[in-house]
Design a protein around this motif. Structure first.
Motif, PDB file in Angstrom:
ATOM      1  N   ASP A   1     -65.448 -81.680  80.997  1.00  0.00           N
ATOM      2  CA  ASP A   1     -65.959 -80.609  80.130  1.00  0.00           C
ATOM      3  C   ASP A   1     -65.045 -79.395  80.220  1.00  0.00           C
ATOM      4  OD1 ASP A   1     -67.385 -78.860  78.598  1.00  0.00           O
ATOM      5  OD2 ASP A   1     -69.175 -78.834  79.856  1.00  0.00           O
ATOM      6  N   ASP A   2     -64.442 -78.984  79.090  1.00  0.00           N
ATOM      7  CA  ASP A   2     -63.570 -77.813  79.091  1.00  0.00           C
ATOM      8  C   ASP A   2     -64.353 -76.519  79.267  1.00  0.00           C
ATOM      9  OD1 ASP A   2     -61.503 -79.527  78.709  1.00  0.00           O
ATOM     10  OD2 ASP A   2     -61.181 -79.063  76.591  1.00  0.00           O
TER      11      ASP A   2
ATOM     12  N   ARG B   1     -57.925 -83.209  77.621  1.00  0.00           N
ATOM     13  CA  ARG B   1     -58.722 -82.239  78.362  1.00  0.00           C
ATOM     14  C   ARG B   1     -57.863 -81.066  78.801  1.00  0.00           C
ATOM     15  NH1 ARG B   1     -63.662 -83.241  76.661  1.00  0.00           N
ATOM     16  NH2 ARG B   1     -64.310 -85.391  77.059  1.00  0.00           N
TER      17      ARG B   1
END
Length: 250
Positions: A142-143, A117
């Motif tokens: 979530d990037d 991540r």
């Protein structure tokens, strides 16, 4: 190097660190995975979906009692473990950026590996009652829209720290009571601590006396290549002059 590497000067310090590590393993279990860290420190990775439960346990358990959160910071792992600045020499186009790290560090340990991540949040915890510290790292799932739960309900001191991480890294904190910018202007574009944020920024601001307010304009700074100046030989520092015998008979 493991989370128990070294100790606080050895002896009693190392024993206290080992005792704390055993307490974390016993109370938190698999929800806290040890991370590499400096000697005399403890650091753990905690899953994002277990953050609040682990944080409450770290605060409330009698063997841990981390009642104070002294810092919350964001981390951007965009180029971590992939490349470094090369500053020993440069060409007309500037410094090189494509220097791959070796597989091992100077001490023989494996080189850092880029996490799966991009963004993470790091919490520095302090137990005043037991005089012990601990670091906790949580990766954002979530990037594209990095987000973790807010711990302001557990440690009120995290309020401004989370706002700072939001402002500078664009990390969102679910459940924060007042998540807005704290260091940059309300109309600021982007998040300046992200690794892909341009060094000259996106816009510049100035006060317009005619409009009586701050106005935003395109950046007027011309991008320049960072090339070191070449300092040529200077006769003032010639060894024959600086080492000359200054004793003269007038």
């Amino acid at each position: 190097m493991t989370a128990l590497a070294g100790g606080e000067g050895g002896g009693a310090g190392a024993s206290r660190l080992a005792t704390l590590a055993e307490a974390v393993a016993r109370v938190v279990g698999d929800d806290a995975q040890p991370l590499d860290c400096r000697p005399g420190e403890l650091a753990y990775a905690v899953p994002a979906d277990r953050l609040l439960d682990v944080a409450k346990t770290l605060r409330d358990d009698p063997a841990l009692r981390f009642e104070v959160c002294i810092d919350v910071s964001g981390v951007d792992f965009l180029d971590y473990g992939r490349a470094e600045w090369k500053t020993a020499d440069a060409t007309a186009t500037g410094f090189s950026r494509g220097v791959a790290r070796s597989a091992t560090r100077p001490d023989g340990a494996p080189a850092p590996v880029k996490p799966d991540r991009r963004f993470a949040v790091v919490y520095q915890l302090l137990s005043v009652a037991l005089n012990q510290r601990l670091r906790m790292r949580v990766y954002c799932p979530d990037d594209a829209q990095p987000m973790v739960d807010s711990v302001t309900g557990i440690w009120a001191s995290a309020n401004w720290f989370e706002r700072e991480a939001f402002d500078l890294f664009g990390i969102l904190f679910r459940g924060h009571p007042d998540l807005r910018r704290i260091l940059t202007d309300y109309g600021f574009i982007g998040h300046p601590f992200r690794k892909d944020f341009p060094l000259i920024g996106n816009v510049e601001v100035r006060y317009d006396p005619e409009k009586g307010r701050i106005v935003y304009e395109p950046v007027g700074i011309e991008a320049r290549v960072l090339v070191p100046r070449v300092i040529r030989h200077d006769n003032r520092y010639d060894p024959q002059l600086t080492n000359a015998n200054t004793n003269t008979n007038d």
